[in-house]
Design an enzyme around this catalytic site. Structure first.
Site, PDB file in Angstrom:
ATOM      1  N   MET A 284       0.850  -1.189   0.000  1.00 62.43           N
ATOM      2  CA  MET A 284       0.000   0.000   0.000  1.00 62.43           C
ATOM      3  C   MET A 284       0.888   1.241   0.000  1.00 62.43           C
ATOM      4  SD  MET A 284      -2.891  -1.592   0.121  1.00 62.43           S
ATOM      5  CE  MET A 284      -4.252  -0.569   0.682  1.00 62.43           C
ATOM      6  N   CYS A 285       0.573   2.198  -0.848  1.00 59.36           N
ATOM      7  CA  CYS A 285       1.429   3.371  -1.000  1.00 59.36           C
ATOM      8  C   CYS A 285       0.578   4.592  -1.320  1.00 59.36           C
ATOM      9  CB  CYS A 285       2.444   3.169  -2.127  1.00 59.36           C
ATOM     10  SG  CYS A 285       3.363   1.621  -2.057  1.00 59.36           S
ATOM     11  N   THR A 286       1.211   5.758  -1.229  1.00 55.80           N
ATOM     12  CA  THR A 286       0.578   7.015  -1.587  1.00 55.80           C
ATOM     13  C   THR A 286       1.526   7.793  -2.481  1.00 55.80           C
ATOM     14  OG1 THR A 286      -0.565   7.083   0.551  1.00 55.80           O
ATOM     15  CG2 THR A 286      -0.457   9.137  -0.699  1.00 55.80           C
TER      16      THR A 286
END
Length: 328
Positions: free
Chosen positions: A1-3
């Protein structure tokens, strides 16, 4: 999960920044890939060539794999998890460049001069469901692509085919698909940096408890949906700065709102999903900045002529000191 998030200085310099949030230790470091480097592929025995030089986070796994970066023409990109919706071809297609999902990043950075050019060349490659080394799975990915002119797109492949969409908000996270995230912003039209006005309910005047109430209702959890909304808000209202160093600082503060400390997000298998590093890609320099979890030092590597024309890729160490390290 990343932004991931884009940002522009007052002088027009463009940046793409990202957090790398993952439970498995990836062990990445800054890696510069020279011009005309040949990549082997797990999807096609012929592999593929990268005429353009680029730099980003990578690791040598019998050949370099990068998950983000910026190239010599100012195109930057980042690969983010797209679990549950990514769907790729079952087999290679003759006459096309066949790529595993984890190889798409290197093809993009090594082959296009602008985000628009990528859209024109999508028909050249075929994304095949082939497993990545180290993880030994077909990695479900989608990609954010931006260039020094400020054009930003999202690349996703699902059961109904490949989608290459303009990104009007300059932010991307994970599943659901990008268009779902854009629609969801309609649920947060009340968010603002200034306080809401007093409200009258019958004879009662209700006053806000001070500054910050304009952001009441902004989601604060670590889901992709919450991180998307929060980062769109931060990007919209964070002050604009003049210099590249100030831009990296501003982006670092923006990403503070979505950074995941170890221990607060535990996966079903017991591993910590946490922010292993942040990356900042300067498209005008071009240069790559990396900030690891362990000590927050920011290491900068400029894509120099020497690196672009080298015989072999070059790795850079991450110095374990507080402050800012320039590895030019």
């Amino acid at each position: 999960m990343c932004t991931s998030v884009t940002y522009q200085t007052t002088t027009g310099d463009q940046f793409l920044a990202r957090t790398m949030d993952f439970g498995f230790e990836l062990g990445g470091r800054p890696v510069a890939i020279p011009r005309n480097h040949h990549f082997n592929s797990v999807a096609d025995s012929d592999g593929f060539d990268a005429p353009y030089s680029f730099i980003g986070t990578g690791r040598n796994l019998n050949g370099y794999i990068l998950v983000d970066g910026v190239n010599e023409h100012g195109v930057s990109a980042a690969a983010l998890y797209f679990a549950g919706q990514a769907q790729y071809a079952d087999e290679a297609v003759a006459g096309k460049v066949n790529l595993a999902p984890h190889e798409v990043m290197m093809w993009i950075l090594g082959n296009v001069k602008s985000a628009a050019e990528l859209g024109q060349r999508l028909a050249e490659f075929n994304i095949v469901a082939a497993a990545a080394p180290l993880l030994n799975i077909v990695v479900p990915l989608h990609w954010i692509v931006s260039d020094r002119n400020g054009a930003t797109y999202v690349l996703e492949q699902e059961a109904d085919g490949i989608h290459y969409m303009q990104n009007p908000v300059g932010v991307m996270t994970n599943t659901p698909d990008f268009n779902w995230h854009l629609k969801n912003l309609s649920n947060y039209v009340q968010l603002q940096p200034t306080p809401h006005p007093d409200r009258q309910y019958g004879d009662l005047t209700v006053r806000a408890f001070g500054p910050g109430t304009g952001a009441l209702g902004m989601p604060g959890d670590y889901t992709s949906v919450a991180r998307f909304v929060r980062t769109v808000f931060m990007r919209q209202h964070t002050e604009t700065v003049d210099t590249d160093a100030q831009a990296v600082n501003a982006l670092s503060h923006m990403l503070n709102s979505v950074e995941i400390p170890k221990g607060v997000k535990v996966k079903a298998d017991g591993s910590d999903d946490y922010t292993q590093y942040r990356a900042y890609m300067s498209m005008n320099e071009p240069a790559f900045y990396m900030q690891p979890y362990e000590d927050q030092t920011i290491t900068r590597v400029a894509l120099t002529e020497e690196l672009m024309t080298a015989d072999q890729p070059k790795e850079f160490t991450l110095d374990k000191v507080q402050g800012f390290v320039d590895r030019v």
